[in-house]
Design a protein around this motif. Structure first.
Motif, PDB file in Angstrom:
ATOM      1  N   ALA A 159     -27.745  45.460  -8.833  1.00  0.00           N
ATOM      2  CA  ALA A 159     -27.952  44.274  -8.924  1.00  0.00           C
ATOM      3  C   ALA A 159     -28.386  42.859  -7.900  1.00  0.00           C
ATOM      4  N   ALA A 160     -27.972  43.050  -6.567  1.00  0.00           N
ATOM      5  CA  ALA A 160     -28.034  42.178  -5.793  1.00  0.00           C
ATOM      6  C   ALA A 160     -29.192  42.583  -4.952  1.00  0.00           C
ATOM      7  N   LEU A 161     -30.181  44.270  -5.342  1.00  0.00           N
ATOM      8  CA  LEU A 161     -31.788  44.102  -4.974  1.00  0.00           C
ATOM      9  C   LEU A 161     -32.038  43.276  -6.109  1.00  0.00           C
ATOM     10  N   ASP A 162     -31.922  43.307  -8.030  1.00  0.00           N
ATOM     11  CA  ASP A 162     -32.518  42.411  -7.913  1.00  0.00           C
ATOM     12  C   ASP A 162     -32.850  41.376  -8.503  1.00  0.00           C
ATOM     13  N   ARG A 163     -31.474  40.576  -7.932  1.00  0.00           N
ATOM     14  CA  ARG A 163     -31.692  39.323  -7.675  1.00  0.00           C
ATOM     15  C   ARG A 163     -32.501  39.113  -6.603  1.00  0.00           C
ATOM     16  N   ALA A 164     -32.432  40.037  -5.345  1.00  0.00           N
ATOM     17  CA  ALA A 164     -32.749  39.263  -4.000  1.00  0.00           C
ATOM     18  C   ALA A 164     -35.014  39.742  -4.573  1.00  0.00           C
ATOM     19  N   ALA A 190     -27.404  54.824  -5.405  1.00  0.00           N
ATOM     20  CA  ALA A 190     -27.583  54.670  -6.691  1.00  0.00           C
ATOM     21  C   ALA A 190     -28.979  54.943  -7.235  1.00  0.00           C
ATOM     22  N   LEU A 191     -29.667  56.227  -7.447  1.00  0.00           N
ATOM     23  CA  LEU A 191     -30.857  56.166  -7.637  1.00  0.00           C
ATOM     24  C   LEU A 191     -31.705  55.663  -8.666  1.00  0.00           C
ATOM     25  N   PRO A 192     -30.814  56.029  -9.747  1.00  0.00           N
ATOM     26  CA  PRO A 192     -31.510  55.746 -11.039  1.00  0.00           C
ATOM     27  C   PRO A 192     -31.916  54.456 -11.233  1.00  0.00           C
ATOM     28  N   GLU A 193     -30.646  53.644 -10.434  1.00  0.00           N
ATOM     29  CA  GLU A 193     -30.582  51.894 -11.186  1.00  0.00           C
ATOM     30  C   GLU A 193     -31.505  51.993  -9.630  1.00  0.00           C
ATOM     31  N   ILE A 194     -31.991  52.078  -9.617  1.00  0.00           N
ATOM     32  CA  ILE A 194     -32.851  51.525  -7.829  1.00  0.00           C
ATOM     33  C   ILE A 194     -34.084  51.372  -8.377  1.00  0.00           C
ATOM     34  N   VAL A 195     -34.233  52.497  -8.682  1.00  0.00           N
ATOM     35  CA  VAL A 195     -35.975  52.827 -10.039  1.00  0.00           C
ATOM     36  C   VAL A 195     -36.060  51.717 -10.674  1.00  0.00           C
ATOM     37  N   GLU A 196     -35.532  51.512 -11.665  1.00  0.00           N
ATOM     38  CA  GLU A 196     -35.586  50.922 -12.643  1.00  0.00           C
ATOM     39  C   GLU A 196     -35.894  49.815 -12.377  1.00  0.00           C
ATOM     40  N   VAL A 197     -34.448  48.697 -11.088  1.00  0.00           N
ATOM     41  CA  VAL A 197     -34.805  47.751 -10.992  1.00  0.00           C
ATOM     42  C   VAL A 197     -36.166  47.635  -9.922  1.00  0.00           C
ATOM     43  N   CYS A 198     -36.459  48.613  -9.328  1.00  0.00           N
ATOM     44  CA  CYS A 198     -38.706  48.211  -7.942  1.00  0.00           C
ATOM     45  C   CYS A 198     -38.972  48.641  -9.617  1.00  0.00           C
ATOM     46  N   GLU A 199     -39.010  49.355 -10.522  1.00  0.00           N
ATOM     47  CA  GLU A 199     -40.199  49.412 -11.261  1.00  0.00           C
ATOM     48  C   GLU A 199     -40.535  48.071 -12.116  1.00  0.00           C
ATOM     49  N   ARG A 200     -39.309  47.847 -12.350  1.00  0.00           N
ATOM     50  CA  ARG A 200     -39.453  45.953 -13.725  1.00  0.00           C
ATOM     51  C   ARG A 200     -39.621  45.221 -12.190  1.00  0.00           C
ATOM     52  N   ARG A 201     -39.325  45.209 -11.026  1.00  0.00           N
ATOM     53  CA  ARG A 201     -39.679  43.875 -10.006  1.00  0.00           C
ATOM     54  C   ARG A 201     -41.168  43.896  -9.145  1.00  0.00           C
ATOM     55  N   GLY A 202     -41.861  45.202 -10.057  1.00  0.00           N
ATOM     56  CA  GLY A 202     -42.870  45.163  -9.383  1.00  0.00           C
ATOM     57  C   GLY A 202     -43.004  46.087  -7.545  1.00  0.00           C
ATOM     58  N   ALA A 203     -41.493  46.378  -7.325  1.00  0.00           N
ATOM     59  CA  ALA A 203     -41.295  46.973  -5.508  1.00  0.00           C
ATOM     60  C   ALA A 203     -41.863  48.566  -5.498  1.00  0.00           C
ATOM     61  N   ARG A 204     -42.180  48.487  -4.240  1.00  0.00           N
ATOM     62  CA  ARG A 204     -42.214  50.057  -4.091  1.00  0.00           C
ATOM     63  C   ARG A 204     -41.229  51.161  -3.159  1.00  0.00           C
ATOM     64  N   LEU A 205     -41.109  52.588  -3.332  1.00  0.00           N
ATOM     65  CA  LEU A 205     -40.020  52.949  -2.880  1.00  0.00           C
ATOM     66  C   LEU A 205     -39.627  53.805  -2.133  1.00  0.00           C
ATOM     67  N   ILE A 206     -39.456  53.413  -0.999  1.00  0.00           N
ATOM     68  CA  ILE A 206     -39.427  55.149   0.396  1.00  0.00           C
ATOM     69  C   ILE A 206     -37.730  55.101   0.171  1.00  0.00           C
ATOM     70  N   VAL A 207     -37.320  56.389   0.149  1.00  0.00           N
ATOM     71  CA  VAL A 207     -36.470  56.955   0.179  1.00  0.00           C
ATOM     72  C   VAL A 207     -35.841  58.079   1.028  1.00  0.00           C
ATOM     73  N   ASP A 208     -35.017  57.557   2.231  1.00  0.00           N
ATOM     74  CA  ASP A 208     -34.751  58.179   3.842  1.00  0.00           C
ATOM     75  C   ASP A 208     -33.977  59.178   2.972  1.00  0.00           C
ATOM     76  N   ASP A 209     -34.308  60.402   3.254  1.00  0.00           N
ATOM     77  CA  ASP A 209     -33.829  61.921   2.494  1.00  0.00           C
ATOM     78  C   ASP A 209     -33.052  62.605   3.727  1.00  0.00           C
ATOM     79  N   ALA A 210     -32.589  62.159   4.622  1.00  0.00           N
ATOM     80  CA  ALA A 210     -32.310  62.810   6.062  1.00  0.00           C
ATOM     81  C   ALA A 210     -31.437  63.646   5.557  1.00  0.00           C
ATOM     82  N   HIS A 211     -30.144  62.838   4.919  1.00  0.00           N
ATOM     83  CA  HIS A 211     -29.206  63.934   4.290  1.00  0.00           C
ATOM     84  C   HIS A 211     -28.703  64.352   3.048  1.00  0.00           C
TER      85      HIS A 211
END
Length: 416
Positions: A159-164, A190-211
């Motif tokens: 939700a904070a990402l969505d507002r930003a 919280a990747l499922p929700e992050i993906v949904e926000v990015c798709e709705r807001r037209g943002a590209r997404l990088i996941v740092d999967d080091a761990h």
């Protein structure tokens, strides 16, 4: 005139910790068998390593590194962009991309440089990089290195990402960067929700999967764990954890990887991963594919530890992975507990502000035995009430410098 070195004389915290016998950094290990290490003439159970699959001492990995040195020498003596590209690097890229279910990959000299180069190459003037507040330092530095504006959002809060994102004009390019597994808490994005926000807001997404690499979903990582590989644009990884080596990579679509290979400054202007590093990472990746039980065993050992800690009244926070944080009452308590655990034969990692609020960070491997884990639990259980916090302390911990100085003056904590 101001001497830029003036800050040096005012920095006393590390020397005070040394004088008090509780300085935890740059320890000269003389042996490393993975689950145990040798410090001086003492063997310690290693609970501070990211060697999740226990492959750093695997004979197959060591043999691959040795064979690469025999064939290619010790260094490529240049960047991959010019003279430092080996068929070995290309093979590692192909197998990483296939493992992650993406079309292409670019191998870069370290995981830190993978984030630095990827973010700074893609984001530019007029764009905005949105980073989780607990994202790795390389993510933050990548945003700073770019000409884009860097904005941090509340940890794991879609939700904070969505507002930003909503506050940014449509004319700005938007790049969101999160960790798959957060290294200080051991919690999942919280990747499922992050993906949904990015798709709705037209943002590209990088996941740092080091761990996440080597740990989640038979080692295939966070995106595969959530079934979202096709909806995440790019994944960055490091070889210094589950892949028992040194290096990093970014995986994604062909055209994006092609662009990064010609624009990522950390790839173009840095020497390529050594033959031994690339070969050992490739060998570890192949072992992971053949032996997915290693990922499962690492998680089982972490579950054993969380249950054992709970029985002793010790909170493991939000951990859902082999990373387990133990919050302490403050900086000095963190260092004192670290020292007592070393004396008890257990190696842990102290984490202090500004990296995070004071804590010990523990991590566990597929190759830890039940005896190893019980030794750690017994050592912690005997000391928890004196050093561990019931809830999260203030990250500022402003009294720490003065308290360290007092300990150094008194010598009360000094060890031989």
């Amino acid at each position: 005139m101001v001497d830029i070195f003036s800050k040096v004389s005012g920095y006393t915290a590390a020397r005070d910790a040394m004088a008090a016998g509780i300085y935890p950094y740059f320890l000269p290990l003389t042996g490393n068998e993975g689950t145990t290490v040798t410090l001086g003439d003492r063997e310690l159970v290693m609970c501070g390593s990211n060697n999740y699959l226990g492959l750093t001492a695997d004979p197959r990995v060591k043999r691959a590194a040795a064979q690469a040195v025999e064939q290619f020498g010790t260094s490529c003596t240049g960047s991959r962009f010019l003279n430092g590209n080996l068929a070995l690097h290309d093979q590692l890229e192909a197998e990483l991309a296939d493992f992650y279910g993406k079309p292409a990959a670019a191998v870069i000299s370290t995981g830190y440089q993978a984030n630095l180069g990827t973010i700074s190459a893609l984001a530019g003037r007029g764009d905005v990089v949105f980073a989780d507040r607990d994202a790795h330092a390389s993510v933050v530095d990548g945003g700073r290195l770019s000409d884009a504006k860097l904005r941090r959002f509340r940890h794991n809060d879609p939700a904070a990402l969505d507002r930003a994102l909503a506050s940014v004009p449509d004319s700005a390019g938007k790049l969101v960067v999160v960790d798959g597994v957060y290294s200080m808490e051991g919690d999942l994005c919280a990747l499922p929700e992050i993906v949904e926000v990015c798709e709705r807001r037209g943002a590209r997404l990088i996941v740092d999967d080091a761990h996440g690499l080597g740990v989640l979903d038979k080692g295939r990582g966070t995106c595969s764990y959530f079934g979202l590989t096709d909806r995440v644009d790019l994944v960055t990884v490091t070889f210094s954890k589950s892949l028992a080596s040194l290096g990093g990579a970014v995986v994604g679509d062909d055209d994006v990887i092609h662009y990064l290979k010609h624009h990522a400054r950390s790839l173009i202007f840095s020497a390529s991963a050594t033959p031994a590093s690339a070969a050992s990472a490739l060998a570890a990746l192949r072992i992971l594919r053949e032996e997915p039980w290693r990922a499962e065993r690492a998680q089982q050992n972490a579950e054993y530890m969380r249950a054992g800690l709970a029985q002793r009244g010790i909170s493991a926070g939000e951990s859902a992975t082999p990373v387990i944080p133990l919050r302490t009452r403050g900086t000095v308590e963190t260092l004192l507990l670290w020292r007592e655990l070393i004396d008890a034969g257990v190696y842990t990692n102290p984490v202090l502000p500004p990296a995070a609020s004071p804590r010990l960070r523990l991590s566990f491997m597929a190759t830890h035995t039940t005896d190893h884990l019980d030794r750690v639990l017994d050592a912690l259980g005997a000391r928890a009430e004196h050093f561990l916090a019931d809830d999260e302390p203030d990250a500022d911990d402003g009294y720490a410098v003065e308290a360290l100085a007092e300990l150094a003056d008194s010598g009360a904590a000094a060890r031989p």
